[in-house]
Design a protein around this motif. Structure first.
Motif, short mmCIF file in Angstrom:
data_model
loop_
_atom_site.label_atom_id
_atom_site.label_comp_id
_atom_site.label_asym_id
_atom_site.label_seq_id
_atom_site.Cartn_x
_atom_site.Cartn_y
_atom_site.Cartn_z
N LEU A 197 0.64 -1.50 -0.37
CA LEU A 197 0.32 0.27 0.51
C LEU A 197 0.98 1.87 0.14
O LEU A 197 2.06 1.34 0.89
N ALA A 198 0.68 2.13 -1.00
CA ALA A 198 1.87 3.66 -0.97
C ALA A 198 1.26 4.37 -1.33
O ALA A 198 0.11 5.05 -2.15
N THR A 199 1.08 5.25 -0.01
CA THR A 199 0.78 6.77 0.27
C THR A 199 1.58 7.67 -0.38
O THR A 199 2.43 7.74 -0.07
N ASP A 200 0.88 8.21 -1.00
CA ASP A 200 1.73 9.64 -1.31
C ASP A 200 1.95 10.55 -0.65
O ASP A 200 0.85 11.52 -0.44
N ILE A 201 3.33 10.89 -0.17
CA ILE A 201 3.13 12.08 1.23
C ILE A 201 4.11 13.37 0.52
O ILE A 201 5.20 13.75 1.30
N THR A 202 4.74 13.15 -0.49
CA THR A 202 5.06 14.36 -1.30
C THR A 202 4.72 15.78 -0.72
O THR A 202 6.11 16.80 -0.44
N GLY A 203 3.80 16.17 -0.33
CA GLY A 203 2.72 17.63 0.35
C GLY A 203 3.59 17.35 1.34
O GLY A 203 3.59 18.33 1.23
N GLN A 204 3.73 16.32 2.08
CA GLN A 204 4.53 16.11 3.77
C GLN A 204 5.13 16.66 3.78
O GLN A 204 5.37 17.19 4.51
N LYS A 205 5.65 15.84 2.67
CA LYS A 205 7.54 15.72 2.80
C LYS A 205 7.77 17.50 3.07
O LYS A 205 8.76 18.13 3.17
N LYS A 206 6.90 17.99 1.47
CA LYS A 206 7.41 19.55 1.28
C LYS A 206 7.57 20.11 2.23
O LYS A 206 8.15 21.29 2.63
#
Ligand code: ADP
Length: 450
Positions: A197-206
Motif C-alpha cells: 500500500l503506497a501513499t503519496d506523502i510528497t506534499g507532507q514532505k515538502k
C-alpha cells in the motif's frame, strides 16, 4: 486450488461449450450402458454446472433439457419397456426440473459472488492510496486504479525500504515520496505474495522541508538581527575603553619622550590601560553570548501598539528627511501571535526603506502611511505605503534575495530578514504598486489563539 482459479476466471468460449457437450454425451453413453438407471443421471450435474457457471442461467437450462432428452432416449432405446413409457417421460421431467433448478441456483450463486467481488474492487479502486500485489520476482499480480494512474500499467512495483516493513520511499523517476506498507498474504493460487500500500506523502514532505528551512532561516535571521543591533551597540560600547587605552598610551609615550617620568606613574597608567583592555574583552564576550542565545518569544501582541511604537522611534529620522508619517490604525483588531521585538524590527526596516525611497520625491509629497486592517478571517494586515521611486519590474524578483541592494551603501539584508521573520510567524510579506506612485509593502500575521 489451481483448478478453482481456472473456474473463477473462466470466460465463455467455444472450448468450454465443446467440453459441456462432450460431458453430456459421455454421461449419455454411460447411462445407455447402464440401462435406465436414474442414479447415473446424477452425473449430468457436471455439464449443467459448467454451462450455468460459464454461460449463464439460460445455457444451464438448455443443458438440463438436453440431458433429460438424452436420458429419455437412452431409456426408450433399451426397448425392453415393460412399463408404461409415460412413466419414463414423467421421470425425465423430474430429472429436467432438478437439473434446471440446480442451474438456476448455480447462476444465482455466481452473480452473488460477482457482486461481492465488485464491492471489494470498488472499495479498492476508490482508495486514494495505491494498492498492489506483487510476487517474489516482482511481477505485478494486482494493481488498483490509483496505482495505474500513478505508475502506469505494468510499472515497477515500489517496495518498502526493508522487506516486510513499512517506510518512506523516494521515487526518483517521478520525484515523489511515498509511504509504503507491506505484508505477506496468500494469493488466490496459494502462493505467498506481498500486498503493498503506497501513499503519496510528497506534499507532507515538502511542508516538513519548508518548515525546516523556515526554522533555519529564522535562526539565521535572529542572529543577523542581533548582529546588526550588536554592531552598533558594540561600536558604541567599545569606543570608550579603546579611547581610554589610547589615552593612557599617549600619556606614557609623552612622559617617556619628555624624560621626566617615574616608574610608579608609568606602571599605574599601564595597569589602567590593561584594565580597559579587559573591559573591552568582556564587552565582546557578552556580545557573543547574546548572539548565540536570542530566540523568538511568541506572545499575543497588539499590532497597533507596535506601529505606534515604531512611528515614535522613527519620528526624528522622518523629520530629518522631511517625511510626513501618517498612521491609519483600524480599531478593534484582535491580537496577533508574534515576537514584538522582531515585528518592530520588520516595520522599522520597511519604514526606513520607504524613507530612503523618497529621497528624490519633492519634499512636500514625502508622505508615508502605515495602515493596519483586518486581513482574512484569521489574520491582521499591515501596509507601509510610500511616494518613492517605486520598484522596477526588472528587480522585482530579487527584492527579497539576501544581499540584493540597489543602494550604494546598502547591505541587502532588510527585506530578506523581514520576510524570514514574517514567515517564521506563519505570515506572509509581499508588495504592490501604488497607482498614484510609490510602493506598498504588506504583511499579514495570524491572530493569536484565544
Ligand atoms: P537595502 O535597504 O540594504 O538595500 P533591502 O533588502 O531592505 O536592503 O532592500 C533591497 C532593495 O529593495 C533596495 O535596495 C531597493 O532597491 C528595494 N526597495 C526596498 N524597499 C523599497 C521601497 N519602499 N521602494 C522602492 N524600492 C525599495
Amino acid at each position: 486450488m489451481i483448478k478453482l482459479d481456472i473456474l473463477l476466471r473462466a470466460q465463455p468460449g467455444p472450448g468450454w461449450l465443446a467440453l459441456c457437450i462432450a460431458l453430456i454425451a459421455g454421461v449419455a453413453v454411460i447411462d445407455y450402458a447402464n440401462g435406465y438407471e436414474l442414479s447415473v443421471s446424477i452425473l449430468y450435474l457436471a455439464p449443467v454446472f459448467l454451462s450455468a457457471w460459464i454461460f449463464g442461467r439460460q445455457a444451464g437450462v438448455v443443458m438440463s433439457i438436453i440431458a433429460a432428452v438424452f436420458w429419455l432416449l437412452s431409456v426408450l432405446f433399451m426397448n425392453d419397456v415393460y412399463v408404461n413409457p409415460l412413466i419414463h417421460v414423467w421421470d425425465a421431467l423430474i430429472l429436467f426440473f432438478t437439473l434446471a433448478i440446480f442451474a438456476v441456483i448455480i447462476s444465482m450463486l455466481k452473480t452473488a459472488l460477482g457482486h461481492a467481488d465488485e464491492r471489494f474492487v470498488t472499495v479498492l479502486e476508490g482508495l486514494d492510496a495505491a494498492v498492489y500485489v506483487a510476487d517474489e520476482e516482482g511481477e505485478l499480480l494486482y494493481a488498483n486504479e490509483p496505482y495505474r494512474r500513478e505508475f502506469g500499467d505494468p510499472g515497477v512495483p515500489l517496495r518498502p525500504p526493508y522487506p516486510g516493513k513499512e517506510g518512506e520511499v523516494h521515487d526518483a523517476r517521478r520525484e515523489r515520496w511515498y509511504f509504503v506498507q507491506s505484508r505477506a498474504i496468500r494469493w488466490v493460487d496459494g502462493r505467498l505474495v506481498q500486498l503493498h500500500l503506497a501513499t503519496d506523502i510528497t506534499g507532507q514532505k515538502k511542508m516538513e522541508e519548508r518548515s525546516r528551512q523556515q526554522q533555519e532561516r529564522l535562526q539565521m535571521t535572529a542572529q543577523l538581527i542581533t548582529v546588526g543591533e550588536m554592531a552598533s551597540t558594540l561600536a558604541h560600547e567599545l569606543n570608550q575603553p579603546l579611547a581610554a587605552i589610547a589615552n593612557y598610551n599617549m600619556g606614557c609615550v609623552r612622559r617617556l619622550r619628555s624624560g621626566a617620568w617615574n616608574a610608579g606613574e608609568l606602571l599605574a597608567a599601564l595597569e589602567k590601560s590593561g584594565k580597559q583592555a579587559e573591559r573591552a574583552g568582556r564587552i565582546l564576550q557578552r556580545a557573543r553570548d547574546l548572539v548565540s542565545r536570542r530566540e523568538p518569544r511568541f506572545a499575543a501582541c497588539d499590532l497597533n501598539e507596535v506601529i505606534a511604537e515604531v512611528a515614535a522611534m522613527t519620528a526624528i529620522e522622518a523629520e530629518k528627511n522631511s517625511v510626513r508619517v501618517v498612521t491609519d490604525l483600524a480599531a478593534g483588531l484582535p491580537p496577533v501571535r508574534a515576537d514584538t521585538v522582531m515585528i518592530e524590527q520588520v516595520v522599522f526596516n520597511l519604514v526606513r526603506n520607504a524613507v530612503e525611497a523618497m529621497r528624490e520625491t519633492a519634499p512636500g509629497d514625502r508622505r508615508l502611511v502605515i495602515r493596519t486592517s483586518a486581513g482574512t478571517a484569521d489574520t491582521v494586515e499591515v501596509a507601509v505605503a510610500d511616494r518613492g521611486h517605486g520598484i522596477n519590474p526588472r528587480i522585482e524578483e530579487n527584492l527579497f534575495t539576501l544581499f540584493f541592494t540597489t543602494k550604494p551603501r546598502g547591505l541587502g539584508l532588510g527585506l530578506h530578514i523581514c520576510r524570514s521573520i514574517i514567515e517564521a510567524h506563519a505570515g506572509r510579506l509581499w508588495f504592490s504598486r501604488d497607482p498614484s506612485g510609490g510602493s506598498i509593502f504588506h504583511f499579514s500575521l495570524p491572530i493569536a489563539p484565544a
